[in-house]
Design a protein around this motif. Structure first.
Motif, PDB file in Angstrom:
ATOM      1  N   SER A   6      56.224  -8.194  49.084  1.00  0.00           N
ATOM      2  CA  SER A   6      55.851  -7.617  50.376  1.00  0.00           C
ATOM      3  C   SER A   6      56.987  -6.762  50.911  1.00  0.00           C
ATOM      4  O   SER A   6      58.147  -6.929  50.531  1.00  0.00           O
ATOM      5  N   LEU A   7      56.608  -5.848  51.800  1.00  0.00           N
ATOM      6  CA  LEU A   7      57.575  -4.947  52.423  1.00  0.00           C
ATOM      7  C   LEU A   7      57.116  -4.613  53.827  1.00  0.00           C
ATOM      8  O   LEU A   7      55.940  -4.333  54.059  1.00  0.00           O
ATOM      9  N   ALA A   8      58.049  -4.630  54.756  1.00  0.00           N
ATOM     10  CA  ALA A   8      57.842  -4.062  56.088  1.00  0.00           C
ATOM     11  C   ALA A   8      58.768  -2.851  56.147  1.00  0.00           C
ATOM     12  O   ALA A   8      59.989  -2.990  56.061  1.00  0.00           O
ATOM     13  N   GLY A   9      58.185  -1.667  56.245  1.00  0.00           N
ATOM     14  CA  GLY A   9      59.013  -0.460  56.234  1.00  0.00           C
ATOM     15  C   GLY A   9      58.180   0.805  56.208  1.00  0.00           C
ATOM     16  O   GLY A   9      57.007   0.797  56.567  1.00  0.00           O
ATOM     17  N   ASN A  10      58.800   1.856  55.778  1.00  0.00           N
ATOM     18  CA  ASN A  10      58.146   3.157  55.704  1.00  0.00           C
ATOM     19  C   ASN A  10      57.147   3.195  54.543  1.00  0.00           C
ATOM     20  O   ASN A  10      57.196   2.361  53.640  1.00  0.00           O
ATOM     21  N   TYR A  11      56.283   4.200  54.568  1.00  0.00           N
ATOM     22  CA  TYR A  11      55.317   4.351  53.484  1.00  0.00           C
ATOM     23  C   TYR A  11      55.960   5.110  52.331  1.00  0.00           C
ATOM     24  O   TYR A  11      56.444   6.232  52.478  1.00  0.00           O
ATOM     25  N   TYR A  12      55.965   4.464  51.161  1.00  0.00           N
ATOM     26  CA  TYR A  12      56.472   5.074  49.937  1.00  0.00           C
ATOM     27  C   TYR A  12      55.380   4.985  48.876  1.00  0.00           C
ATOM     28  O   TYR A  12      55.119   3.904  48.330  1.00  0.00           O
ATOM     29  N   PRO A  13      54.723   6.106  48.560  1.00  0.00           N
ATOM     30  CA  PRO A  13      53.673   6.046  47.535  1.00  0.00           C
ATOM     31  C   PRO A  13      54.203   5.578  46.180  1.00  0.00           C
ATOM     32  O   PRO A  13      53.454   5.017  45.387  1.00  0.00           O
ATOM     33  N   GLU A  14      55.504   5.777  45.944  1.00  0.00           N
ATOM     34  CA  GLU A  14      56.100   5.409  44.655  1.00  0.00           C
ATOM     35  C   GLU A  14      56.055   3.903  44.398  1.00  0.00           C
ATOM     36  O   GLU A  14      56.065   3.477  43.240  1.00  0.00           O
TER      37      GLU A  14
END
Length: 159
Positions: free
Chosen positions: A27-35
């Motif tokens: 999981s991640l809380a942060g910016n959107y990174y399509p990569e």
């Protein structure tokens, strides 16, 4: 879980986890990174970002969680002590509009030294670190957030 990291650092962390356990849920809380989006089971975007519609639909079909959060980076809407009270409620309506699986507010009761007299905390916006007060005291911000959550829940099943 990762929090607001740089893309290269998160890619390195994902590689380490995948080597140890390819099926581990990240999981991640942060910016959107399509990569790295496809690597994340629970992806919580900073409010100023949005999931592309096709990505959101695919994630839902895969059973992945796609949510949003606010922090001190977003001046409006938010739940600061100086925010318009209805912003807390409107945040939840926006979660519904975005077809979000939920909302993350990073702090509930991380109080500064004397929150009843001064809601500032270092360089963060006043009230960013808490929604309720010591001594089991609620706040208008918290009560309107609850009301918004209830409205979201009533309507969520229609998504």
């Amino acid at each position: 879980a990762m929090d607001e990291g740089a893309l290269t650092g998160m890619q390195a962390a994902i590689a380490v986890v995948r080597k140890a356990d390819p099926d581990f849920k990240l999981s991640l809380a942060g910016n959107y990174y399509p990569e790295i989006e496809k690597d994340l089971f629970d992806y919580c975007l900073a409010f100023r970002h949005t999931f592309p519609e096709d990505v959101l639909a695919r994630r839902k079909a895969e059973g992945k969680f796609s949510t949003y959060y606010t922090c001190c980076a977003e001046p409006h809407p938010n739940t600061f002590t100086f925010s318009e009270p209805e912003e807390a409620y409107l945040l939840m309506l926006e979660m519904y509009r975005r077809k979000s699986d939920g909302y993350l507010r990073w702090a509930y009761n991380s109080w500064p030294e004397d929150p009843l007299l001064d809601s500032r905390f270092r360089s963060w916006a006043s009230g960013d670190t808490y929604l309720v007060y010591p001594g089991n005291k609620s706040s208008i911000r918290f009560e309107l957030l609850v009301k918004g959550i209830q409205e979201y829940e009533k309507n969520y099943l229609t998504l």
